[in-house]
Design a protein around this motif. Structure first.
Motif, PDB file in Angstrom:
ATOM      1  N   ALA A   5     -42.762  34.071  49.148  1.00  0.00           N
ATOM      2  CA  ALA A   5     -43.624  33.078  48.841  1.00  0.00           C
ATOM      3  C   ALA A   5     -43.412  32.655  47.268  1.00  0.00           C
ATOM      4  N   THR A   6     -43.202  31.249  46.890  1.00  0.00           N
ATOM      5  CA  THR A   6     -43.282  30.742  45.586  1.00  0.00           C
ATOM      6  C   THR A   6     -44.511  30.126  45.560  1.00  0.00           C
ATOM      7  N   VAL A   7     -45.186  30.503  44.288  1.00  0.00           N
ATOM      8  CA  VAL A   7     -46.520  29.533  44.157  1.00  0.00           C
ATOM      9  C   VAL A   7     -46.542  29.164  42.792  1.00  0.00           C
ATOM     10  N   ILE A   8     -46.620  27.828  42.876  1.00  0.00           N
ATOM     11  CA  ILE A   8     -47.009  26.817  41.675  1.00  0.00           C
ATOM     12  C   ILE A   8     -48.161  26.688  41.202  1.00  0.00           C
ATOM     13  N   GLY A   9     -48.609  27.217  40.222  1.00  0.00           N
ATOM     14  CA  GLY A   9     -50.109  27.255  39.766  1.00  0.00           C
ATOM     15  C   GLY A   9     -50.403  26.101  39.319  1.00  0.00           C
ATOM     16  N   HIS A  10     -51.831  25.654  39.796  1.00  0.00           N
ATOM     17  CA  HIS A  10     -52.546  24.451  39.374  1.00  0.00           C
ATOM     18  C   HIS A  10     -52.933  24.222  37.942  1.00  0.00           C
TER      19      HIS A  10
ATOM     20  N   SER B 132     -45.255  40.128  58.105  1.00  0.00           N
ATOM     21  CA  SER B 132     -46.411  39.284  58.723  1.00  0.00           C
ATOM     22  C   SER B 132     -47.507  39.227  57.531  1.00  0.00           C
ATOM     23  N   ARG B 133     -47.334  39.752  56.461  1.00  0.00           N
ATOM     24  CA  ARG B 133     -48.662  39.946  55.528  1.00  0.00           C
ATOM     25  C   ARG B 133     -48.661  38.612  54.780  1.00  0.00           C
ATOM     26  N   LEU B 134     -47.763  37.831  54.780  1.00  0.00           N
ATOM     27  CA  LEU B 134     -47.814  36.346  53.862  1.00  0.00           C
ATOM     28  C   LEU B 134     -48.380  35.277  54.879  1.00  0.00           C
TER      29      LEU B 134
ATOM     30  N   ASP C 112     -53.715  24.530  53.072  1.00  0.00           N
ATOM     31  CA  ASP C 112     -54.826  23.564  53.470  1.00  0.00           C
ATOM     32  C   ASP C 112     -55.613  23.489  52.658  1.00  0.00           C
ATOM     33  N   MET C 113     -56.139  24.503  51.644  1.00  0.00           N
ATOM     34  CA  MET C 113     -56.999  24.068  50.499  1.00  0.00           C
ATOM     35  C   MET C 113     -56.485  23.574  49.500  1.00  0.00           C
ATOM     36  N   GLY C 114     -54.891  23.179  49.503  1.00  0.00           N
ATOM     37  CA  GLY C 114     -54.512  22.404  48.501  1.00  0.00           C
ATOM     38  C   GLY C 114     -53.793  23.227  47.410  1.00  0.00           C
ATOM     39  N   ALA C 115     -53.344  24.394  47.836  1.00  0.00           N
ATOM     40  CA  ALA C 115     -52.561  25.461  46.924  1.00  0.00           C
ATOM     41  C   ALA C 115     -50.939  25.004  47.041  1.00  0.00           C
ATOM     42  N   LYS C 116     -50.181  24.980  46.123  1.00  0.00           N
ATOM     43  CA  LYS C 116     -48.996  24.698  45.953  1.00  0.00           C
ATOM     44  C   LYS C 116     -47.994  26.063  46.375  1.00  0.00           C
ATOM     45  N   VAL C 117     -47.696  26.366  47.560  1.00  0.00           N
ATOM     46  CA  VAL C 117     -47.305  27.757  48.034  1.00  0.00           C
ATOM     47  C   VAL C 117     -46.040  27.288  48.841  1.00  0.00           C
ATOM     48  N   ILE C 118     -44.927  27.775  48.562  1.00  0.00           N
ATOM     49  CA  ILE C 118     -43.642  27.580  49.735  1.00  0.00           C
ATOM     50  C   ILE C 118     -43.388  28.898  50.197  1.00  0.00           C
ATOM     51  N   LEU C 119     -43.344  28.902  51.279  1.00  0.00           N
ATOM     52  CA  LEU C 119     -43.034  30.274  52.145  1.00  0.00           C
ATOM     53  C   LEU C 119     -41.611  30.376  52.384  1.00  0.00           C
ATOM     54  N   CYS C 120     -41.047  30.876  51.494  1.00  0.00           N
ATOM     55  CA  CYS C 120     -39.635  30.886  51.636  1.00  0.00           C
ATOM     56  C   CYS C 120     -38.957  31.633  52.774  1.00  0.00           C
ATOM     57  N   ASP C 121     -39.604  32.827  53.239  1.00  0.00           N
ATOM     58  CA  ASP C 121     -39.243  33.375  54.550  1.00  0.00           C
ATOM     59  C   ASP C 121     -40.312  34.467  54.740  1.00  0.00           C
TER      60      ASP C 121
END
Length: 437
Positions: A368-373, A345-347, A355-364
């Protein structure tokens, strides 16, 4: 419930000294129960979780004296075991997960130890089997009251050393079993023991009290039981999780910071992981200097595939810093996969970053995959709630870098693990205010 009001987008600058390690403090403070003699512990962090444990020991009859702001003496020569079966203990102990570690020393010295099902962060299933299986292996009898969620272990004839293979390299489980075994008859070996610096520190402290623990720093510990332990003086290491938090703040706010007296030899993979994210860390004596960087680029693997940052038992990367690494990656150049193996549950706090505009895909629940700005798009301020200690500080880091003014509610979660955080942030230029509801 208090909140933080944070005006983001300001650079930080200056020097920070990390607090004492929370996770070590919870272990070594419980170890004072193993002796009737006085034990002095220095560099204790002034945080909610540690203060709760000190309060519980006081209710248990430990004589406690505050010698200086972060130094205490403890003397457990008149313990009130009746407190363990009181309604007050059931209430006090259930609010703190670290209270589980009083059971090992109480069992070793007094032949019995009780604990209500402990609380702590809601970050997923955190079982206690390793602790109690270790006690049973040493000869204790286990009982559990399902109606009251109350655990107990007892021995009438004393604990006896044995060989055991832990089902998982649990840090608190290893600590608890070590504390039970030091006064057992004969020799105990613990294989697949956790070997984090916290465990090494606990073992060194116990040895200075007269215990005979060998293999310290490895996953195979040998403990020769002794008749009794004496007093000692011990100093807690700087908190590696807080050190990683300050590194993350410097990177996200594009600031220059010096972190003092970090005990480099005890940081393990932490500097390497931040460097893989492109963050420059300079070793200056026992300090870390993070220079101001306009951008930082994630390193791919040598075959060009996307970097994965995953947690693992020591000397692998600590799970407590994955939330911070995830936030830092939101403004990196490149992509990273965050794999949180230990807690399911930590992610879940990533929705607030999205909500703040980050590009994060929660896979499960674990990845999580993070695409940096690459700082081409600033995070936007928002109102959010801190779900646990590490997610709380991660959201605070995000708010410090965001455009506008953010509100973080439920900041008791942050106070549980970070000492006087707003005053220390203000000292290096952060615009942060505590609002009492």
């Amino acid at each position: 419930m208090a909140s933080f009001k944070i005006e983001g987008g300001h650079k930080l600058n200056g020097t920070i000294t990390p607090q004492g390690a929370k996770n070590e403090a919870l272990q070594v403070i419980c170890a004072v129960l193993l002796t009737p003699e006085k034990v002095i512990i220095n560099n204790i962090p002034d945080i909610i979780d540690v203060n709760k444990l000190i309060f519980i020991l006081g209710e248990l009859g430990v004589k406690i004296e505050k010698l200086a702001p972060n130094s205490y003496s403890f003397q457990a020569d008149e313990i009130n075991l009746k407190y363990l079966e009181s309604a007050e203990f059931k209430r006090d102990g259930s609010s703190l997960r670290g209270s589980i570690m009083i059971v090992g020393p109480l069992l070793a010295r007094f032949g019995k130890g009780y604990i209500p099902r402990p609380g702590g962060d809601k970050i997923g299933r955190r079982r206690l089997d390793t602790h109690f299986e270790g006690f049973i292996n040493l000869g204790a009898k286990f009982r559990y009251n399902k109606e009251e969620y109350f655990y107990g272990v007892e021995t009438e004839t004393g604990l006896v050393g044995t060989d055991m293979l832990l089902d998982e390299a649990s840090v608190t489980g290893t600590a608890n079993i070590i504390m039970a075994a030091v006064l057992a008859k004969g020799t105990t070996t613990i294989y697949n023991a956790a070997c984090e610096p916290y465990i090494q520190q606990l073992s060194k402290m116990l040895n200075s009290m007269g215990a005979k623990i060998s293999g310290v720093g490895s996953n195979l510990l040998t403990i020769e039981g002794v008749e009794s332990l004496g007093g000692c003086e011990h100093r807690i290491l700087p908190d590696m999780i807080e050190i990683g938090s300050w590194v993350g703040m410097a990177a996200m706010t594009r600031s220059a910071l010096t972190i003092k007296d970090v005990s480099w030899k005890d940081l393990g993979q932490i500097p390497n992981v931040f460097r893989k994210l492109g963050i420059k860390l300079e070793k200056k004596g026992d300090d870390i200097f993070i220079p101001e960087q306009d951008s930082y680029e994630i390193q791919n693997y040598i075959d060009g595939s996307v970097l994965t940052v995953a947690d693992a038992p020591w000397p692998g990367f600590t799970p407590d810093l994955l939330s911070i690494v995830l936030v830092v990656a939101t403004q990196a150049k490149g992509t990273v996969l965050i794999h949180q193996k230990m807690f399911e549950s930590r992610l879940f706090f990533v929705d607030k970053l999205i909500d703040m505009g980050a590009k994060v895909i929660l896979c499960d629940p674990h990845r999580a995959t993070v695409i940096g700005h690459n700082f081409e798009s600033q995070l936007k301020a928002t109102k959010m709630t801190s779900p646990d200690i590490r997610a709380g500080i991660s959201l605070l880091i995000a708010a410090l870098s965001a455009k506008g003014t953010s509100i973080i509610n439920n900041i008791e979660q942050i106070d549980r693990g970070y000492e006087n955080i707003e005053a220390r942030l203000k000292s290096i230029g952060a615009k942060i205010e505590r609002i009492e509801d």
